[in-house]
Design a protein around this motif. Structure first.
Motif, PDB file in Angstrom:
ATOM      1  N   GLU A 295       1.087  -1.328   0.081  1.00 37.26           N
ATOM      2  CA  GLU A 295      -0.123  -0.011   0.209  1.00 37.26           C
ATOM      3  C   GLU A 295       0.835   1.226   0.007  1.00 37.26           C
ATOM      4  OE1 GLU A 295      -2.737  -0.099   3.140  1.00 37.26           O
ATOM      5  OE2 GLU A 295      -3.741  -1.906   2.547  1.00 37.26           O
ATOM      6  N   ASN A 296       2.358   0.992   0.625  1.00 32.75           N
ATOM      7  CA  ASN A 296       2.900   2.255   0.615  1.00 32.75           C
ATOM      8  C   ASN A 296       4.271   2.101  -0.020  1.00 32.75           C
ATOM      9  OD1 ASN A 296       1.507   3.860   2.198  1.00 32.75           O
ATOM     10  ND2 ASN A 296       1.772   2.343   4.019  1.00 32.75           N
ATOM     11  N   TYR A 314       4.685   6.869   1.285  1.00 29.53           N
ATOM     12  CA  TYR A 314       3.971   7.718   0.338  1.00 29.53           C
ATOM     13  C   TYR A 314       3.031   6.463  -0.215  1.00 29.53           C
ATOM     14  CZ  TYR A 314       3.556  10.878  -3.728  1.00 29.53           C
ATOM     15  OH  TYR A 314       3.024  11.774  -4.732  1.00 29.53           O
ATOM     16  N   ASN A 315       1.815   6.981  -0.432  1.00 30.58           N
ATOM     17  CA  ASN A 315       0.837   6.213  -0.733  1.00 30.58           C
ATOM     18  C   ASN A 315       0.958   5.632  -2.310  1.00 30.58           C
ATOM     19  OD1 ASN A 315      -1.847   5.065  -1.877  1.00 30.58           O
ATOM     20  ND2 ASN A 315      -2.718   6.162  -0.137  1.00 30.58           N
ATOM     21  N   ARG A 317      -0.730   4.340  -4.600  1.00 31.94           N
ATOM     22  CA  ARG A 317      -1.756   4.768  -5.596  1.00 31.94           C
ATOM     23  C   ARG A 317      -1.428   6.087  -6.310  1.00 31.94           C
ATOM     24  NH1 ARG A 317      -7.241   3.780  -2.372  1.00 31.94           N
ATOM     25  NH2 ARG A 317      -6.038   4.820  -0.850  1.00 31.94           N
TER      26      ARG A 317
END
Length: 327
Positions: A295-296, A314-315, A317
């Motif tokens: 996710e990160n 940091y994300n 996505r």
């Protein structure tokens, strides 16, 4: 027949215990200095202090200041000063003839620490900020103070406190304290040079971090602040954090910044990490690294005009699709 009036020490022990329960720590410390019998009784009774949240100690050549804070927000901190006098010592306004102020301080300090029944939120030891001729004398006093403190700590269980602040100038001084804090409880470490202004202007030597970073306290703390110090850890030895080796194993990591005095060969970062994935007019360059949690990602931003390198989560996505995320 004349009989002497009863004194406080003639009271039954259960009555004395009730009196001690009603007194605050300052009153108890004062009572200890009245006579030998009261001092011995208090030392044997070991009264508990459950209202102390922080202890701040400021050391200089001629005095020691002890500030004690409360868990209750409306209760003001109490400050007790211990200072040298021509023929003895002053504790607050009380004069004690032929007594050494450091010895008196340590007697009070031991009583306080042995009587704590809750975690300390904050513990701070600082050398005074004097930049005049008294600096070396203050340093010598601090060295002696820390050695005495280390002897005391070494015979006790690790200290339970959440935030440790050390305002001192050498690794050896820091290592007199840091290893004796419970690593399971300690969350924040702050280390500052007590000198005012840029330490380069006062001839401060870089602090050797080699032994400090090996301690469990350093490894397990969640928050770190180092200010007004030069460190001898080369930048290349800090850049391995960009590979997320340390950060992946910490569930508490959010961000980490390095502020430095000079890094002339910043272009060598490209040799370590390859071409940057983010380049904004050469003022900010960055790289992205994979983490065990998909996710990160871990980002490293290097600010060429601000003498700063920043690592943060940091994300995934939000990472542009064309960006190369390194292993």
């Amino acid at each position: 027949m004349f009989s002497p009036k009863p004194t406080l020490t003639d009271m039954p022990s259960d009555v004395m215990d009730v009196i001690l329960d009603k007194l605050g720590f300052v009153a108890i410390l004062t009572l200890r200095k009245v006579c030998r019998d009261l001092r011995n009784y208090i030392d044997d009774a070991k009264p508990e202090f459950d209202d102390i949240s922080k202890i701040l100690i400021d050391v200089c050549a001629e005095s020691i200041s002890l500030e004690i804070g409360s868990h209750h927000e409306k209760t003001k901190s109490t400050v007790i000063s211990y200072s040298r006098h021509l023929t003895g010592s002053l504790v607050g306004e009380k004069f004690l003839e032929k007594e050494n102020f450091q010895k008196i301080f340590f007697e009070d300090f031991k009583i306080i620490f042995s009587s704590l029944n809750k975690f300390l939120e904050e513990f701070e030891i600082a050398r005074d900020k004097d930049q005049g001729r008294g600096v070396q004398r203050s340093e010598d006093t601090l060295d002696g103070f820390l050695k005495e403190l280390q002897i005391y700590f070494s015979n006790k269980k690790p200290l339970n406190l959440r935030k440790l602040t050390l305002k001192m100038r050498s690794a050896s001084q820091i290592l007199h304290v840091l290893p004796y804090i419970s690593p399971k409880i300690l969350k924040e470490i702050e280390i500052f040079d007590p000198s005012i202004g840029n330490p380069l202007h006062y001839g401060s030597k870089p602090i050797e971090m080699n032994e400090i970073v090996k301690t469990e306290q350093w490894k397990m703390a969640r928050s770190l602040k180092i200010g007004q110090f030069l460190v001898t850890v080369p930048v290349k030895n800090l850049l391995h954090f960009g590979k997320a080796v340390a950060f992946q194993s910490s569930p508490h990591f959010e961000s980490f910044s390095i502020h430095y005095d000079d890094f002339k060969d910043w272009k060598s970062l490209k040799d370590v990490f390859g071409a940057p994935q983010l380049n904004q007019n050469i003022q900010r360059i960055g790289w992205f690294f994979k983490l065990s949690n998909p996710e990160n990602v871990l980002t490293m931003f290097y600010f060429t005009t601000q003498n700063t390198a920043n690592f943060c989560l940091y994300n995934s996505r939000l990472v542009p699709s064309e960006t190369i995320v390194k292993e």
